[in-house]
Scaffold this active site. Structure first.
Site, PDB file in Angstrom:
ATOM      1  N   LYS A 300       0.837  -1.199   0.000  1.00  0.00           N
ATOM      2  CA  LYS A 300       0.000   0.000   0.000  1.00  0.00           C
ATOM      3  C   LYS A 300       0.871   1.248   0.000  1.00  0.00           C
ATOM      4  CE  LYS A 300      -3.968  -1.815   2.585  1.00  0.00           C
ATOM      5  NZ  LYS A 300      -4.968  -1.625   1.520  1.00  0.00           N
ATOM      6  N   ASP A 311      -7.875  -2.881  10.375  1.00  0.00           N
ATOM      7  CA  ASP A 311      -8.314  -3.950   9.469  1.00  0.00           C
ATOM      8  C   ASP A 311      -8.758  -5.202  10.239  1.00  0.00           C
ATOM      9  OD1 ASP A 311      -8.891  -4.412   6.826  1.00  0.00           O
ATOM     10  OD2 ASP A 311      -6.952  -5.310   6.354  1.00  0.00           O
ATOM     11  N   ASP A 370      -2.832  -7.586  -1.736  1.00  0.00           N
ATOM     12  CA  ASP A 370      -3.606  -6.683  -0.890  1.00  0.00           C
ATOM     13  C   ASP A 370      -5.085  -7.108  -0.823  1.00  0.00           C
ATOM     14  OD1 ASP A 370      -4.023  -4.572   0.800  1.00  0.00           O
ATOM     15  OD2 ASP A 370      -3.906  -3.011  -0.735  1.00  0.00           O
ATOM     16  N   ARG A 374     -10.361 -11.633   1.833  1.00  0.00           N
ATOM     17  CA  ARG A 374     -11.216 -12.694   1.281  1.00  0.00           C
ATOM     18  C   ARG A 374     -10.559 -14.061   1.387  1.00  0.00           C
ATOM     19  NH1 ARG A 374     -11.576  -9.392  -4.146  1.00  0.00           N
ATOM     20  NH2 ARG A 374     -11.533  -7.805  -2.508  1.00  0.00           N
TER      21      ARG A 374
HETATM   22  N1  BES Z   1      -8.248  -3.661   4.205  1.00  0.00           N
HETATM   23  C1  BES Z   1      -8.354  -3.279   2.848  1.00  0.00           C
HETATM   24  C2  BES Z   1      -9.637  -2.508   2.547  1.00  0.00           C
HETATM   25  C3  BES Z   1      -9.724  -1.125   3.151  1.00  0.00           C
HETATM   26  C4  BES Z   1      -9.240  -0.023   2.476  1.00  0.00           C
HETATM   27  C5  BES Z   1     -10.304  -0.945   4.387  1.00  0.00           C
HETATM   28  C6  BES Z   1      -9.319   1.231   3.036  1.00  0.00           C
HETATM   29  C7  BES Z   1     -10.389   0.308   4.963  1.00  0.00           C
HETATM   30  C8  BES Z   1      -9.900   1.403   4.290  1.00  0.00           C
HETATM   31  C9  BES Z   1      -8.346  -4.514   1.956  1.00  0.00           C
HETATM   32  O1  BES Z   1      -7.559  -5.564   2.400  1.00  0.00           O
HETATM   33  C10 BES Z   1      -7.774  -4.087   0.645  1.00  0.00           C
HETATM   34  O2  BES Z   1      -6.617  -3.771   0.580  1.00  0.00           O
HETATM   35  N2  BES Z   1      -8.629  -4.085  -0.395  1.00  0.00           N
HETATM   36  C11 BES Z   1      -8.244  -3.726  -1.703  1.00  0.00           C
HETATM   37  C12 BES Z   1      -8.703  -4.852  -2.589  1.00  0.00           C
HETATM   38  C13 BES Z   1      -8.176  -4.783  -3.987  1.00  0.00           C
HETATM   39  C14 BES Z   1      -6.699  -5.014  -4.021  1.00  0.00           C
HETATM   40  C15 BES Z   1      -8.894  -5.844  -4.790  1.00  0.00           C
HETATM   41  C16 BES Z   1      -8.940  -2.434  -2.089  1.00  0.00           C
HETATM   42  O3  BES Z   1     -10.106  -2.245  -1.741  1.00  0.00           O
HETATM   43  O4  BES Z   1      -8.302  -1.592  -2.707  1.00  0.00           O
HETATM   44 ZN    ZN Z   2      -7.284  -5.691   4.418  1.00  0.00          ZN
HETATM   45 MN    MN Z   3      -5.558  -5.426   1.816  1.00  0.00          MN
END
Ligand code: BES
Ligand code: ZN
Ligand code: MN
Length: 523
Positions: A300, A311, A370, A374
């Site tokens: 990230k 998270d 990331d 899931r």
């Molecule tokens: N934990 C994150 C989602 C998230 C983002 C929660 C911002 C709270 C604030 C999750 O693990 C993630 O990184 N999701 C990605 C998924 C993508 C790579 C398919 C996302 O939403 O960008």
């Molecule tokens: Zn996450």
């Molecule tokens: Mn993630």
């Protein structure tokens, strides 16, 4: 054996709630503050205390004539009292017709916030007799009780008071603040006793979840979550089963293991069980518990990465839920399931392009490390459905940034393969203040998650990300199992104070699922 700490990580500070709420028929003798509700319209002063001293009634009549107090929801106005009542607080309730449970939560929280800054240890709140047509005394009283607890919350455990050299020792904290909800109508009081108790339990459980969620990832790492789950289970008489990394390997939970691979703290799966009544139907609740999400190799950006300590909010809400379910002695059997991992970076980290065989035998091509939530949820869902065959299963996860774009901080995203369960959740959301908005799981979205070199991929193109999460998870739940996925990325935290929730973790899901269990009942 799971490692629980390293030299540099302090142990979590135990959660303690210093607020109590009760209901009573009369204004208690000697109060630091008496709270009276004020509507924006109609009679304005919310009647309710038969024994309100005449001079106080006149005082209030004078104050509400002033233009500065309009009675907006969440507004509080604090004036000197008379006689044994040191202070009078006027709490806005908005338009009478619209004063529902949420308005009472908000008013309760506003009072609790005010009290936090003042020398107040005994506080009475008069429950209005002239409620909105759709709001009963038990509903308003429970709202107030929940709100008082929620408003009293502050995460200050990493902020010890720093003593200046030579300064006097800080005087010890005073006893807890006791709030008394005064309900003078005898039948309304009888009907509200249990709701007030329930509201306080649920509010406290929500604050417990918020405290754990706010605890940083270096303290609340996977081993510490396991230790806290075990400790809480002992305190609240829940059965606790821990599947450690070695056992997860035997069970083929390679999704969970892959995500946790690079961390110094091994992943685990925790299952808490509330037995419920004889022959009671089982609800399983699975909460994403990523103690810190760096994104892994698909790392990230640095900006706001610190917020990824949140998270684990899904899992922390499950811990809060289990605590409440036990204290409320709810009749259903409830399983609280936490797949726990830290998504770290390192030489052993799982990699983009990798292929993982999940616990149910399906293979997943890792297109983005990331999209880790899931993977850990999938192994937990298939394991729980197969092992326990629950009546229904709900998962809660801070799963996608996309749901924040779509719904912001107001509604959580709801996905379900079952209309009855979805509607019960929407209804519980309205009643609890943890609102949900249903999003689609139409089969036309399925191609988005098809893998090229494997059965599935964990992340698709830049389209419908929240739906992709739901579609992916659906592959790990039996087709005939009523299931709902709640994407709580937007509602698990708030960036600024919102109604009765202060900045930080909201504990979203605790009140929602207690409510679902209360309504869904024995089915
Ligand atoms: N934990 C994150 C989602 C998230 C983002 C929660 C911002 C709270 C604030 C999750 O693990 C993630 O990184 N999701 C990605 C998924 C993508 C790579 C398919 C996302 O939403 O960008
Ligand atoms: Zn996450
Ligand atoms: Mn993630």
């Amino acid at each position: 054996m799971a490692k629980t700490s390293t030299g540099s990580t302090p142990a979590p500070i135990p959660f303690e709630q210093r607020v109590r709420v009760e209901a009573a028929a009369k204004i208690p003798p000697a109060l630091d503050a008496l709270v009276l509700g004020v509507y924006e319209d109609g009679d304005r002063v919310a009647q309710g205390a038969a024994d309100l001293p005449e001079e106080l009634r006149l005082l209030v009549e004078e104050i509400i004539k002033l233009p500065d107090f309009k009675g907006k929801p969440g507004a509080v106005h604090n004036v000197p009292g008379r006689g044994t009542i040191k202070r009078v607080v006027l709490a806005g309730l908005g338009k009478r017709d619209q004063a529902d449970a949420d308005v009472f939560r908000w008013a309760g929280a506003a009072v609790a916030r005010l009290v936090r800054g003042l020398e107040i240890h005994r506080c009475g709140l008069v429950l209005p007799g002239n409620l909105a047509p759709g709001t009963s005394a038990p509903v308003a009283a429970r709202g107030l009780a929940e709100g008082i607890l929620l408003g009293a919350h502050a995460y200050e455990q990493m902020k010890p008071a720093v003593k200046k050299p030579g300064a006097a020792e800080k005087k010890p904290a005073t006893g807890p603040v006791l709030f008394t909800i005064i309900i003078s109508e005898p039948q309304a009081l009888r009907d509200s006793m249990e709701p007030v108790r329930a509201g306080a339990i649920v509010g406290e459980a929500t604050n417990y979840a918020r405290t754990l969620a706010s605890t940083p990832g270096n303290v609340m790492h996977p081993g510490a979550v396991v230790a806290e789950a075990r400790r809480m289970a002992r305190e609240f008489n829940l059965k606790c089963t821990v599947i450690d990394a070695a056992e997860a390997k035997k069970l083929g939970m390679n999704g969970l293991l892959a995500v946790g691979e690079a961390s110094a703290y091994p992943p685990a799966l925790v299952i808490l069980e509330h037995t419920g009544g004889r022959g009671a139907k089982t609800l399983a609740v699975v909460g994403k518990t990523v103690t810190f999400d760096t994104g892994g190799i698909s790392i990230k950006p640095a900006a706001d990465m610190d917020a990824m300590k949140y998270d684990k909010c899904g899992g922390m809400a499950v811990l809060g839920l289990m605590r409440a379910v036990s204290q409320l002695r709810l009749p259903n059997r409830v399983l609280g399931v936490l797949p726990i991992a830290e998504n770290a970076v390192g030489g052993k980290a799982y990699r983009p392009g990798g292929s993982v065989t999940m616990a149910n035998g399906k293979t997943v091509e890792i297109t983005n490390t990331d999209a880790e939530g899931r993977l850990i949820l999938a192994d937990a869902l298939s394991y729980v459905c197969q092992t326990y065959q629950p009546r229904a299963v709900v998962d809660m996860a801070t799963l996608t940034g996309g749901v924040i774009v779509a719904l912001g901080g107001v509604y959580g995203g709801l996905f379900s393969n079952n209309d009855e369960l979805a509607q019960a959740l929407e209804k519980a959301g309205q009643a609890s203040g943890d609102w949900l908005w249903r999003l689609p799981l139409h089969p036309r979205y399925e191609p988005l998650m098809e893998g090229y070199h494997a059965n599935l991929q964990n992340s698709g193109i830049r389209e419908a990300h929240p739906v992709q999460g739901g579609i992916f998870l659906q592959h790990f739940v039996p087709a005939d199992m009523p299931w709902a996925h709640l994407d709580i990325a937007g509602v698990a935290t708030t960036k600024k104070e919102d109604r009765y929730i202060s900045k930080g973790a909201s504990g979203f899901g605790v009140r929602l699922l207690v409510r679902l269990l209360e309504d869904y009942g024995e089915r």
